[in-house]
Design a protein around this motif. Structure first.
Motif, PDB file in Angstrom:
ATOM      1  N   TRP A 177       0.860  -1.183   0.000  1.00 47.35           N
ATOM      2  CA  TRP A 177       0.000   0.000   0.000  1.00 47.35           C
ATOM      3  C   TRP A 177       0.890   1.224   0.000  1.00 47.35           C
ATOM      4  O   TRP A 177       2.016   1.188   0.489  1.00 47.35           O
ATOM      5  CB  TRP A 177      -0.874   0.012   1.255  1.00 47.35           C
ATOM      6  N   ALA A 188      -4.773   0.094  -4.539  1.00 48.33           N
ATOM      7  CA  ALA A 188      -3.365  -0.136  -4.248  1.00 48.33           C
ATOM      8  C   ALA A 188      -2.778   0.971  -3.387  1.00 48.33           C
ATOM      9  O   ALA A 188      -1.649   0.870  -2.925  1.00 48.33           O
ATOM     10  CB  ALA A 188      -2.579  -0.238  -5.555  1.00 48.33           C
ATOM     11  N   GLY A 189      -3.551   2.046  -3.197  1.00 47.18           N
ATOM     12  CA  GLY A 189      -3.060   3.171  -2.422  1.00 47.18           C
ATOM     13  C   GLY A 189      -4.171   4.162  -2.166  1.00 47.18           C
ATOM     14  O   GLY A 189      -5.340   3.899  -2.487  1.00 47.18           O
ATOM     15  N   GLN A 232       0.563   5.776   0.252  1.00 46.92           N
ATOM     16  CA  GLN A 232      -0.330   6.905   0.496  1.00 46.92           C
ATOM     17  C   GLN A 232       0.354   8.192   0.081  1.00 46.92           C
ATOM     18  O   GLN A 232       1.525   8.388   0.362  1.00 46.92           O
ATOM     19  CB  GLN A 232      -0.674   6.980   1.977  1.00 46.92           C
TER      20      GLN A 232
END
Length: 125
Positions: free
Chosen positions: A11, A56-57, A13
């Motif tokens: 992950w 995925a993010g 961000q």
């Protein structure tokens, strides 16, 4: 699609005080898609890649530029044990192990070079 393996980056961000501009930038650059996170209270958007519906993010909405950042998260089987191991290896804790309302557990750490990264265990299914 199978779940990512433990101890891999699973992950990421991006946090921005201008999330719409960030989404426009990354969307036009890489073709990423963005949808509001149903658990994000209007302050988080999920990122999917073209051809995939699995997030995925995410893009976090910050209040000012000083909070902007980009960070990766490693999937681990036990957040508390990983935090303890990181501290034993010389790392520091920025955000201690925290459990979100849906059961996801995460922590944010700093490595020995001063780089921030996160670890997480997904919410139970």
């Amino acid at each position: 699609m199978t779940a990512p393996a433990f101890n891999t980056v699973a992950w990421f961000q991006i946090a921005s005080d201008q999330p719409d501009r960030a989404k426009e930038f990354y969307g036009s650059l890489f073709g990423w898609n963005f949808v509001p996170d149903p658990n994000g209270a209007g302050r988080y958007d999920l990122i999917t890649y073209p051809g995939s519906e699995i997030p995925a993010g995410g893009v976090g909405h910050t209040d000012d530029e000083s909070e902007n950042h980009a960070i990766f998260f490693v999937l681990v089987p036990d957040v508390a044990a990983t935090v303890a191991a990181a501290e034993a290896a010389g790392g520091k804790v920025e955000i201690p192990a925290t459990t979100s309302p849906n059961g996801l557990v995460f922590a944010q750490l700093v490595d020995v070079s001063g780089n921030s990264f996160g670890v997480f265990t997904p919410a139970p299914r």
